[in-house]
Design a protein around this motif. Structure first.
Motif, PDB file in Angstrom:
ATOM      1  N   PHE A 244      38.559  70.892  56.790  1.00 39.69           N
ATOM      2  CA  PHE A 244      39.070  72.251  56.951  1.00 39.69           C
ATOM      3  C   PHE A 244      40.146  72.541  55.911  1.00 39.69           C
ATOM      4  O   PHE A 244      41.036  71.709  55.679  1.00 39.69           O
ATOM      5  CB  PHE A 244      39.733  72.429  58.322  1.00 39.69           C
ATOM      6  CG  PHE A 244      38.806  72.492  59.492  1.00 39.69           C
ATOM      7  CD1 PHE A 244      38.309  73.706  59.944  1.00 39.69           C
ATOM      8  CD2 PHE A 244      38.450  71.331  60.175  1.00 39.69           C
ATOM      9  CE1 PHE A 244      37.473  73.769  61.046  1.00 39.69           C
ATOM     10  CE2 PHE A 244      37.613  71.380  61.284  1.00 39.69           C
ATOM     11  CZ  PHE A 244      37.118  72.604  61.719  1.00 39.69           C
ATOM     12  N   ASP A 245      40.094  73.711  55.328  1.00 40.91           N
ATOM     13  CA  ASP A 245      41.273  74.271  54.686  1.00 40.91           C
ATOM     14  C   ASP A 245      42.237  74.649  55.809  1.00 40.91           C
ATOM     15  O   ASP A 245      41.817  74.828  56.959  1.00 40.91           O
ATOM     16  CB  ASP A 245      40.868  75.507  53.871  1.00 40.91           C
ATOM     17  CG  ASP A 245      42.063  76.269  53.344  1.00 40.91           C
ATOM     18  OD1 ASP A 245      42.881  75.663  52.625  1.00 40.91           O
ATOM     19  OD2 ASP A 245      42.191  77.465  53.670  1.00 40.91           O
ATOM     20  N   LEU A 246      43.526  74.781  55.494  1.00 36.53           N
ATOM     21  CA  LEU A 246      44.495  75.126  56.545  1.00 36.53           C
ATOM     22  C   LEU A 246      44.891  76.599  56.518  1.00 36.53           C
ATOM     23  O   LEU A 246      44.670  77.328  57.484  1.00 36.53           O
ATOM     24  CB  LEU A 246      45.745  74.250  56.418  1.00 36.53           C
ATOM     25  CG  LEU A 246      46.832  74.514  57.474  1.00 36.53           C
ATOM     26  CD1 LEU A 246      46.322  74.232  58.887  1.00 36.53           C
ATOM     27  CD2 LEU A 246      48.083  73.681  57.186  1.00 36.53           C
ATOM     28  N   ASP A 247      45.476  77.049  55.410  1.00 37.61           N
ATOM     29  CA  ASP A 247      46.069  78.387  55.364  1.00 37.61           C
ATOM     30  C   ASP A 247      45.018  79.485  55.353  1.00 37.61           C
ATOM     31  O   ASP A 247      44.155  79.543  54.467  1.00 37.61           O
ATOM     32  CB  ASP A 247      46.963  78.520  54.128  1.00 37.61           C
ATOM     33  CG  ASP A 247      48.207  77.657  54.233  1.00 37.61           C
ATOM     34  OD1 ASP A 247      48.605  77.313  55.361  1.00 37.61           O
ATOM     35  OD2 ASP A 247      48.790  77.319  53.187  1.00 37.61           O
ATOM     36  N   ASP A 248      45.097  80.343  56.349  1.00 35.51           N
ATOM     37  CA  ASP A 248      44.189  81.475  56.556  1.00 35.51           C
ATOM     38  C   ASP A 248      42.764  81.053  56.888  1.00 35.51           C
ATOM     39  O   ASP A 248      41.852  81.888  56.911  1.00 35.51           O
ATOM     40  CB  ASP A 248      44.205  82.454  55.372  1.00 35.51           C
ATOM     41  CG  ASP A 248      45.398  83.398  55.442  1.00 35.51           C
ATOM     42  OD1 ASP A 248      45.857  83.696  56.560  1.00 35.51           O
ATOM     43  OD2 ASP A 248      45.885  83.829  54.381  1.00 35.51           O
ATOM     44  N   THR A 249      42.577  79.756  57.156  1.00 33.49           N
ATOM     45  CA  THR A 249      41.331  79.287  57.758  1.00 33.49           C
ATOM     46  C   THR A 249      41.601  78.919  59.211  1.00 33.49           C
ATOM     47  O   THR A 249      40.876  79.346  60.108  1.00 33.49           O
ATOM     48  CB  THR A 249      40.760  78.081  56.994  1.00 33.49           C
ATOM     49  OG1 THR A 249      40.432  78.482  55.655  1.00 33.49           O
ATOM     50  CG2 THR A 249      39.500  77.549  57.667  1.00 33.49           C
ATOM     51  N   LEU A 250      42.646  78.148  59.444  1.00 36.55           N
ATOM     52  CA  LEU A 250      43.068  77.801  60.804  1.00 36.55           C
ATOM     53  C   LEU A 250      44.435  78.408  61.122  1.00 36.55           C
ATOM     54  O   LEU A 250      44.599  79.103  62.123  1.00 36.55           O
ATOM     55  CB  LEU A 250      43.124  76.278  60.963  1.00 36.55           C
ATOM     56  CG  LEU A 250      41.795  75.527  60.822  1.00 36.55           C
ATOM     57  CD1 LEU A 250      42.047  74.022  60.832  1.00 36.55           C
ATOM     58  CD2 LEU A 250      40.830  75.912  61.934  1.00 36.55           C
ATOM     59  N   TRP A 251      45.404  78.123  60.274  1.00 40.04           N
ATOM     60  CA  TRP A 251      46.764  78.632  60.462  1.00 40.04           C
ATOM     61  C   TRP A 251      46.861  80.012  59.823  1.00 40.04           C
ATOM     62  O   TRP A 251      46.459  80.194  58.669  1.00 40.04           O
ATOM     63  CB  TRP A 251      47.759  77.660  59.824  1.00 40.04           C
ATOM     64  CG  TRP A 251      49.203  77.916  60.114  1.00 40.04           C
ATOM     65  CD1 TRP A 251      49.894  77.598  61.251  1.00 40.04           C
ATOM     66  CD2 TRP A 251      50.157  78.522  59.230  1.00 40.04           C
ATOM     67  NE1 TRP A 251      51.204  77.969  61.135  1.00 40.04           N
ATOM     68  CE2 TRP A 251      51.401  78.542  59.902  1.00 40.04           C
ATOM     69  CE3 TRP A 251      50.075  79.053  57.945  1.00 40.04           C
ATOM     70  CZ2 TRP A 251      52.551  79.066  59.333  1.00 40.04           C
ATOM     71  CZ3 TRP A 251      51.219  79.578  57.371  1.00 40.04           C
ATOM     72  CH2 TRP A 251      52.440  79.579  58.059  1.00 40.04           C
ATOM     73  N   ALA A 252      47.371  80.986  60.582  1.00 44.86           N
ATOM     74  CA  ALA A 252      47.359  82.391  60.143  1.00 44.86           C
ATOM     75  C   ALA A 252      48.446  82.638  59.102  1.00 44.86           C
ATOM     76  O   ALA A 252      49.480  83.257  59.374  1.00 44.86           O
ATOM     77  CB  ALA A 252      47.532  83.314  61.341  1.00 44.86           C
ATOM     78  N   CYS A 253      48.190  82.191  57.889  1.00 47.93           N
ATOM     79  CA  CYS A 253      49.195  82.226  56.828  1.00 47.93           C
ATOM     80  C   CYS A 253      49.660  83.648  56.521  1.00 47.93           C
ATOM     81  O   CYS A 253      50.861  83.915  56.454  1.00 47.93           O
ATOM     82  CB  CYS A 253      48.634  81.569  55.568  1.00 47.93           C
ATOM     83  SG  CYS A 253      49.822  81.450  54.214  1.00 47.93           S
ATOM     84  N   SER A 254      48.734  84.553  56.312  1.00 42.81           N
ATOM     85  CA  SER A 254      49.109  85.919  55.929  1.00 42.81           C
ATOM     86  C   SER A 254      49.958  86.582  57.002  1.00 42.81           C
ATOM     87  O   SER A 254      50.979  87.223  56.714  1.00 42.81           O
ATOM     88  CB  SER A 254      47.854  86.752  55.658  1.00 42.81           C
ATOM     89  OG  SER A 254      47.139  86.230  54.566  1.00 42.81           O
ATOM     90  N   GLU A 255      49.554  86.417  58.252  1.00 43.13           N
ATOM     91  CA  GLU A 255      50.288  87.042  59.355  1.00 43.13           C
ATOM     92  C   GLU A 255      51.642  86.380  59.564  1.00 43.13           C
ATOM     93  O   GLU A 255      52.666  87.059  59.730  1.00 43.13           O
ATOM     94  CB  GLU A 255      49.454  86.959  60.633  1.00 43.13           C
ATOM     95  CG  GLU A 255      50.028  87.760  61.780  1.00 43.13           C
ATOM     96  CD  GLU A 255      49.118  87.783  62.997  1.00 43.13           C
ATOM     97  OE1 GLU A 255      49.542  88.349  64.021  1.00 43.13           O
ATOM     98  OE2 GLU A 255      47.998  87.235  62.922  1.00 43.13           O
TER      99      GLU A 255
END
Length: 234
Positions: A9-20
């Motif tokens: 898995f990628d993390l940012d904006d794939t699982l963890w809501a980086c943009s938000e």
């Protein structure tokens, strides 16, 4: 493909809501540092930040600037645009942002359910271009670190996605193979093209339905607009 055993898995904006999470943190910083003195509105400040941030990350990914230069430039940019050159102010707000963002725990819709579904079925790994001091804290804050057997960060190996080398390193470190692994990510260039370049299967998480076969250079193995739909694939 052999029987699937390993899911990266990628993390940012794939699982963890980086943009938000990032926008929420910037809103806090904007208020705490009274940035309304310099900008017409929060949206004015944030648009100046965003217009330069993506460009700088691309330059960083090409190895043309260092991590410290990346952080110095991206946080200074909006203030410099309105004539504020106070280096101490810029440093203080940057450090405040970086300290707070890693404590945010919002996940992409469906992330927890997908991880719960996958946890007992596959070996789960993170493959991320993010910084070590940030990524582990993000996963701890959002309660997902325990799902992963290994976290592979490009910073630790000096090579970033989509470079083939980091994908091969991830496979070697986790004792996985191309034929029994799949990559899940939201970024076409770093996640999907990177996996394609070593013939690893891919799931393109495309929540805004941007994929258009006439525009993109190839058809990914799978395209989904919701993480929950990945349960039907795995």
């Amino acid at each position: 493909m052999e029987k699937l055993e390993n899911v990266f898995f990628d993390l940012d904006d794939t699982l963890w809501a980086c943009s938000e999470n990032s926008k929420d943190t910037f809103m806090e910083v904007y208020e705490d540092f009274h940035f309304y003195r310099y900008f017409d509105s929060f949206d004015h400040f944030f648009s100046l930040y965003e217009e330069n941030n993506n460009k700088l990350w691309s330059i960083y990914g090409e190895g043309k600037i260092t991590k410290d230069e990346l952080n110095d430039l991206r946080f200074a940019h909006p203030l410099l645009c309105v004539g504020v050159k106070d280096k101490q102010l810029i440093a203080n707000y940057r450090e405040t942002y970086l300290d707070r963002i890693k404590r945010k725990g919002k996940l992409i819709d469906g992330a927890k359910e997908l991880l719960d579904y996958s946890f007992d079925r596959y070996n789960l790994y993170i493959l991320s271009n993010g910084f070590r001091e940030m990524q582990f804290s993000k996963m701890e804050a959002s309660g997902i670190l325990h799902y992963f057997k290994k976290v592979v960060l490009s910073e630790d190996y000096g090579v970033m996605k989509p470079n083939r080398e980091i994908f091969h390193l991830a496979l070697s470190i986790t004792k996985s193979t191309v034929s029994n692994s799949i990559m899940i990510g939201d970024n076409w260039n770093t996640d999907i093209l990177g996996a394609k370049n070593i013939n690893m299967s891919q799931i393109f998480y495309d929540p805004n339905s941007l994929f258009d076969r006439s525009v993109f250079c190839f058809q990914p193995t799978y395209v989904v607009d919701s993480l929950l739909k990945i349960r039907d694939i795995l």
